[in-house]
Design an enzyme around this catalytic site. Structure first.
Site, PDB file in Angstrom:
ATOM      1  CB  CYS A   1       3.428  -4.927   2.590  1.00  0.00           C
ATOM      2  SG  CYS A   1       4.724  -6.422   2.127  1.00  0.00           S
TER       3      CYS A   1
ATOM      4  CG  HIS B   1       0.206  -8.258   1.734  1.00  0.00           C
ATOM      5  ND1 HIS B   1       0.978  -7.136   1.551  1.00  0.00           N
ATOM      6  CD2 HIS B   1      -1.194  -7.840   2.496  1.00  0.00           C
ATOM      7  CE1 HIS B   1       0.067  -5.906   1.937  1.00  0.00           C
ATOM      8  NE2 HIS B   1      -0.922  -6.531   2.403  1.00  0.00           N
TER       9      HIS B   1
ATOM     10  CG  ASP C   1      -2.826  -4.658   4.919  1.00  0.00           C
ATOM     11  OD1 ASP C   1      -1.884  -3.830   4.811  1.00  0.00           O
ATOM     12  OD2 ASP C   1      -3.200  -5.527   3.761  1.00  0.00           O
TER      13      ASP C   1
END
Length: 439
Positions: free
Chosen positions: A260, A318, A343
């Protein structure tokens, strides 16, 4: 990327054209990218000088092909001397011009003889641009800063990781434009895709999809099983530049491997290059809602043992990015303008693609989960209740676990900036504050 043409009509035998690349790029805050290639920001004029033995100009210079939506403007600078054949033009791309590469051509009363190119980017210094950011210190941090920190670990034991964004490296021009040109939407309908690049909402969504490789010729392949023998361990990356260079030089073959924070760091680089203010954000104790229920459901058998299979999960942390832009597609009063979650980590599909956002942080905060894009998913990441089930019976609900110390690097310093209150109300402060509407 774009084949719009900027044309000036000259009657001359010999002439020279000066694009004033250095001066223009300094004025447009693009001199860090290049001093030899003309790179300008939309909504702001730039100058070019033409020197010839005889120049004649009409009052209306055609600036775009027929059917072009974004009209460029052009005027003759007062310093020009038509008698001596030295003319300086002030050319202004509109504040809603599609970003990308343009051709600049000079016509000599016969077929085109000279052709140059320029690159047009978003302009956070221009009030009419949807990415306009009023604060100069924030512009320096979120557009111009090439280094930063990404936070990893846990909410109670976290540490900053240095990251080199490198958005102004010379090769970033070709790399970032290539990223747009190989996206699936461009392959399906190039004209429509190029036209849509006037919109930072669209461009941000394309970048989110293109940073991962799962639906397209994207930049990074993810790996979470610990086997990195045929690639690079995600923890070894410290720079977006080497990742983007590998992708570009290999003919758009996915780079192995990312997680991530790597996906987010690379996306921040591309967003800042294009002129969309961007920052990397870490959410500690991050929920992953797989079925759009707005809860994190965990299932146990009669002995209290966790059942296996696909279910919701919680990550220690995250990382995503926030991009700054207006959202008139959601509300004309500016209620949802500002920071938007994007994202690039492949988690759940959005409109058939592994991408996420832009989701307004203000909508996430107020639980307006009926809005696009992917607000319910991000809401669950930061504010879902954790519900534990035992033999199909709910036996425990935790309303405070998910979404802690949501953080980014502070403006102009190495300190941490806690953004948690921008994403959600404090627990127990207002019983109705986190009510939500579901799609």
């Amino acid at each position: 990327s774009s084949n719009h043409k900027i044309q000036s009509i000259l009657e001359t035998k010999t002439f020279q054209m000066d694009l004033h690349c250095h001066a223009n790029n300094v004025a447009h805050n693009t001199h860090e990218i290049s001093t030899s290639q003309l790179i300008v920001r939309r909504g702001q004029p730039f100058s070019i000088t033409l020197e010839g033995t005889k120049c004649t100009f009409g009052t209306r210079v055609p600036m775009c092909d027929v059917g072009t939506k974004a009209l460029w403007s052009c005027s003759i600078n007062a310093t020009s001397s038509l008698q001596t054949g030295c003319v300086t033009l002030n050319v202004t791309p509109p504040a809603d011009a599609p970003v990308g590469k343009y051709s600049l051509s000079i016509e000599l009363g016969r077929p085109l003889a000279v052709k140059e190119s320029l690159v047009v980017l978003f302009n956070p210094w221009c009030q009419n641009d949807w990415v306009y950011l009023p604060d100069e210190k924030e512009r320096q941090e979120y557009v111009m800063n090439e280094q930063g920190h990404i936070y990893t670990g846990t909410a109670h034991c976290f540490s900053p990781m240095f990251w080199d964004f490198g958005q102004f490296e010379e090769e970033m021009v070709d790399i970032c434009l290539k990223l747009l040109d190989v996206n699936p939407k461009h392959k399906r309908d190039p004209e429509d895709d190029v036209s849509a690049r006037c919109n930072p909402i669209y461009v941000g969504r394309v970048i989110s999809a293109m940073i991962n490789c799962y639906d397209d010729m994207g930049v990074l392949q993810g790996c979470w099983d610990g086997d990195y023998q045929d690639g690079v361990c995600p923890t070894r990356w410290t720079s977006s530049v080497s990742i983007l260079q590998r992708w570009f030089q290999s003919g758009c073959k996915a780079v192995k491997y990312g997680q991530c924070w790597v996906f987010a760091g690379v996306m921040c680089t591309v967003m800042r290059f294009f002129g969309i203010p961007c920052r990397v954000v870490t959410n500690f104790v991050s929920g992953h809602d797989t079925n759009n229920s707005l809860t994190i459901d965990q299932y146990f058998d009669e002995y209290g043992l966790k059942k296996m299979g696909k279910e919701d999960s919680i990550w220690n942390f995250h990382v995503w990015v926030e991009g700054w832009m207006k959202r008139p597609d959601l509300d004309q009063d500016g209620r949802y303008d500002g920071w938007q979650v994007l994202d690039p980590t492949p988690q759940e599909r959005s409109e058939g693609m592994f991408c996420c956002g832009p989701a307004p942080v203000s909508a996430i905060h107020d639980g307006h989960t009926n809005l696009k894009y992917d607000v319910p998913f991000v809401f669950s990441e930061v504010n879902a209740d954790v519900v534990k089930w035992k033999i199909k019976m709910k036996y425990l609900t935790d309303t405070a676990k998910v979404g802690q110390k949501i953080s980014t690097k502070a403006v102009g310093s190495t300190a941490i900036n806690d953004l948690t209150n921008t994403y959600k109300y404090k627990e127990g402060k207002d019983a109705n504050a986190n009510s939500f509407s579901q799609r």
